[in-house]
Design a protein around this motif. Sequence first.
Motif, PDB file in Angstrom:
ATOM      1  N   GLU A  17     -12.576  -2.873  44.322  1.00  0.00           N
ATOM      2  CA  GLU A  17     -11.485  -1.949  44.002  1.00  0.00           C
ATOM      3  C   GLU A  17     -10.381  -2.028  45.053  1.00  0.00           C
ATOM      4  O   GLU A  17      -9.187  -2.011  44.733  1.00  0.00           O
ATOM      5  CB  GLU A  17     -12.020  -0.522  43.888  1.00  0.00           C
ATOM      6  CG  GLU A  17     -12.803  -0.263  42.609  1.00  0.00           C
ATOM      7  CD  GLU A  17     -13.308   1.172  42.508  1.00  0.00           C
ATOM      8  OE1 GLU A  17     -13.136   1.936  43.479  1.00  0.00           O
ATOM      9  OE2 GLU A  17     -13.878   1.522  41.448  1.00  0.00           O
ATOM     10  N   SER A  20      -8.518  -5.398  44.669  1.00  0.00           N
ATOM     11  CA  SER A  20      -7.678  -5.344  43.468  1.00  0.00           C
ATOM     12  C   SER A  20      -6.406  -4.538  43.734  1.00  0.00           C
ATOM     13  O   SER A  20      -5.311  -4.907  43.294  1.00  0.00           O
ATOM     14  CB  SER A  20      -8.475  -4.727  42.319  1.00  0.00           C
ATOM     15  OG  SER A  20      -7.686  -4.618  41.166  1.00  0.00           O
ATOM     16  N   SER A  21      -6.558  -3.467  44.480  1.00  0.00           N
ATOM     17  CA  SER A  21      -5.407  -2.628  44.811  1.00  0.00           C
ATOM     18  C   SER A  21      -4.463  -3.331  45.774  1.00  0.00           C
ATOM     19  O   SER A  21      -3.241  -3.283  45.628  1.00  0.00           O
ATOM     20  CB  SER A  21      -5.902  -1.314  45.432  1.00  0.00           C
ATOM     21  OG  SER A  21      -4.831  -0.546  45.909  1.00  0.00           O
ATOM     22  N   TRP A  27      -5.185 -10.991  42.160  1.00  0.00           N
ATOM     23  CA  TRP A  27      -6.634 -10.804  42.071  1.00  0.00           C
ATOM     24  C   TRP A  27      -7.055 -10.890  40.612  1.00  0.00           C
ATOM     25  O   TRP A  27      -6.460 -10.271  39.748  1.00  0.00           O
ATOM     26  CB  TRP A  27      -7.018  -9.444  42.664  1.00  0.00           C
ATOM     27  CG  TRP A  27      -8.478  -9.124  42.528  1.00  0.00           C
ATOM     28  CD1 TRP A  27      -9.066  -8.377  41.552  1.00  0.00           C
ATOM     29  CD2 TRP A  27      -9.529  -9.556  43.385  1.00  0.00           C
ATOM     30  NE1 TRP A  27     -10.422  -8.310  41.761  1.00  0.00           N
ATOM     31  CE2 TRP A  27     -10.749  -9.027  42.874  1.00  0.00           C
ATOM     32  CE3 TRP A  27      -9.574 -10.334  44.545  1.00  0.00           C
ATOM     33  CZ2 TRP A  27     -11.972  -9.259  43.478  1.00  0.00           C
ATOM     34  CZ3 TRP A  27     -10.803 -10.566  45.152  1.00  0.00           C
ATOM     35  CH2 TRP A  27     -11.978 -10.039  44.621  1.00  0.00           C
ATOM     36  N   CYS A  28      -8.081 -11.671  40.334  1.00  0.00           N
ATOM     37  CA  CYS A  28      -8.504 -11.875  38.941  1.00  0.00           C
ATOM     38  C   CYS A  28     -10.019 -11.753  38.809  1.00  0.00           C
ATOM     39  O   CYS A  28     -10.767 -12.295  39.635  1.00  0.00           O
ATOM     40  CB  CYS A  28      -8.058 -13.270  38.481  1.00  0.00           C
ATOM     41  SG  CYS A  28      -8.672 -13.750  36.867  1.00  0.00           S
ATOM     42  N   VAL A  29     -10.460 -11.009  37.798  1.00  0.00           N
ATOM     43  CA  VAL A  29     -11.886 -10.921  37.478  1.00  0.00           C
ATOM     44  C   VAL A  29     -12.208 -12.051  36.499  1.00  0.00           C
ATOM     45  O   VAL A  29     -11.727 -12.059  35.372  1.00  0.00           O
ATOM     46  CB  VAL A  29     -12.235  -9.557  36.849  1.00  0.00           C
ATOM     47  CG1 VAL A  29     -13.714  -9.503  36.489  1.00  0.00           C
ATOM     48  CG2 VAL A  29     -11.867  -8.420  37.794  1.00  0.00           C
ATOM     49  N   TYR A  37     -15.162 -13.648  40.942  1.00  0.00           N
ATOM     50  CA  TYR A  37     -13.783 -13.208  41.136  1.00  0.00           C
ATOM     51  C   TYR A  37     -12.953 -14.355  41.700  1.00  0.00           C
ATOM     52  O   TYR A  37     -13.483 -15.295  42.303  1.00  0.00           O
ATOM     53  CB  TYR A  37     -13.728 -12.010  42.093  1.00  0.00           C
ATOM     54  CG  TYR A  37     -14.623 -10.872  41.673  1.00  0.00           C
ATOM     55  CD1 TYR A  37     -14.188  -9.936  40.732  1.00  0.00           C
ATOM     56  CD2 TYR A  37     -15.900 -10.736  42.191  1.00  0.00           C
ATOM     57  CE1 TYR A  37     -15.019  -8.900  40.326  1.00  0.00           C
ATOM     58  CE2 TYR A  37     -16.734  -9.703  41.789  1.00  0.00           C
ATOM     59  CZ  TYR A  37     -16.285  -8.793  40.863  1.00  0.00           C
ATOM     60  OH  TYR A  37     -17.103  -7.779  40.455  1.00  0.00           O
ATOM     61  N   ILE A  39      -8.976 -15.179  43.633  1.00  0.00           N
ATOM     62  CA  ILE A  39      -7.727 -14.666  44.179  1.00  0.00           C
ATOM     63  C   ILE A  39      -6.815 -15.822  44.544  1.00  0.00           C
ATOM     64  O   ILE A  39      -7.243 -16.807  45.154  1.00  0.00           O
ATOM     65  CB  ILE A  39      -7.955 -13.740  45.399  1.00  0.00           C
ATOM     66  CG1 ILE A  39      -6.616 -13.235  45.914  1.00  0.00           C
ATOM     67  CG2 ILE A  39      -8.749 -14.419  46.497  1.00  0.00           C
ATOM     68  CD1 ILE A  39      -6.696 -12.063  46.830  1.00  0.00           C
TER      69      ILE A  39
END
Length: 320
Positions: A17, A20-21, A27-29, A37, A39
Motif C-alpha cells: 500500500e 503504491s501510494s 507501480w503495477c500489480v 509486482y 515497478i
Amino acid sequence: MAASDAERAQQQIDEIEALSSIYGDDWCVVDENEKIYCIKISDCLDQPKWTLCLQVILPPGYPTAEPPIYQLNAPWLRGQDYTELANSLEEIYVQNLGESILYLWVEKIREVLVEKAQSSDPEPDIKKTTEEVDEDDVDDFLLDYQPLQEDQIKMLNYMASGSQEDEELPPIHHGNPITDRRSTFQAHLAPVVTTRQVKRVLEKLYENKKIASATHNIYAYRIYCEDKQTFLQDCEDDGETAAGGRLLHLMQILNVHNVLVVVSRWYGGILLGPDRFKHINNCARNVLVEYDYVPSTEESSRQAGKSKKIRKDNKKRTEH
C-alpha cells in the motif's frame, strides 16, 4: 519472538500500500494472488534517459524469513552492469535482515540510473511509443488504426525460414474475456515447439475478423530447445508499450514453456492506466491455468504443503 504468518502477511500488505501510494502509476500489480509486482524506475520524471523494470515476488516468509524473488528487466542491462546492481540489492537485503526492503531497492536502482544519466555513458537506444492514446484522440485513433500483424508475421517469417512449410497447425484455445470500462481483453493459447508454428498460429488468429480488428494483439512465447538446453523466446507489444515484455516476464516467472499466448485488447475509449497490464496478465494466467500449463492457486498451496512435509520428514530422518 518470530513473526507469525498473519503478521508477515500484514507487513506485506502495509508495504505494498505504501509503495503504491509513493510510486503511483509506476507501480503495477502483475498477479495479486501470487504476490507478483512490478515497478518502473527511471533517472528522472521528465524525459528520462535510463529506465528499468523491477519485478518482485513476495514469498510467504518475507520480510522476516525470506528475501523477495526479483528480476531486473531493461534492454541495456547486461553483463557487469547487471551483476553489480544485483550485488547491491543483495547487500541491502543482508544489511536489513527481517525488514521491508523494497523501497530501499527501488531507491538504490534510481540512484544507479541517475549516476548513469550524469556520467558519459551513451543513452540507450530504445524505441519510444505512447502507452495509451489521450481521450481527445480516441475517435481519430479508432478511424486511423491499422493492425500491425503484417509486420509481426514478416518478422516471424524470417525467423522460421528454415522450418518445414507443411508444419502442422497446433490447436488454438481461447480464454474467457475480461471487460473493464468498455475495454475488453481476451487471451488465446497454443502449444508451440517451433517459430514456424508461432507464425502459423498468428496467421490463423488474424483470419478471425474480430481478433484482427483488436486495438492491440500482444503476444509472447517460450520454446525450450532441449539440444541446447536454452529457451527460444520473444514478445510483441503491438503498440501497447511494455505489455509484451510484461507478458513474457509473467511466463518466465510461471516457468511455462512450449506455448504461445496472445492477448487481444479492444479499446473502449476510456483510459485504464496501469489496470490494463493487470488485465492482460490476468487473462494470460487464467488461460495458462485452464489448460494445465500452470497449477491453480489451490493446487500450488497443496504442493507447497506437501513439499514442506517432505522437508520436515527428511530433516527428522537426518536428525536420527
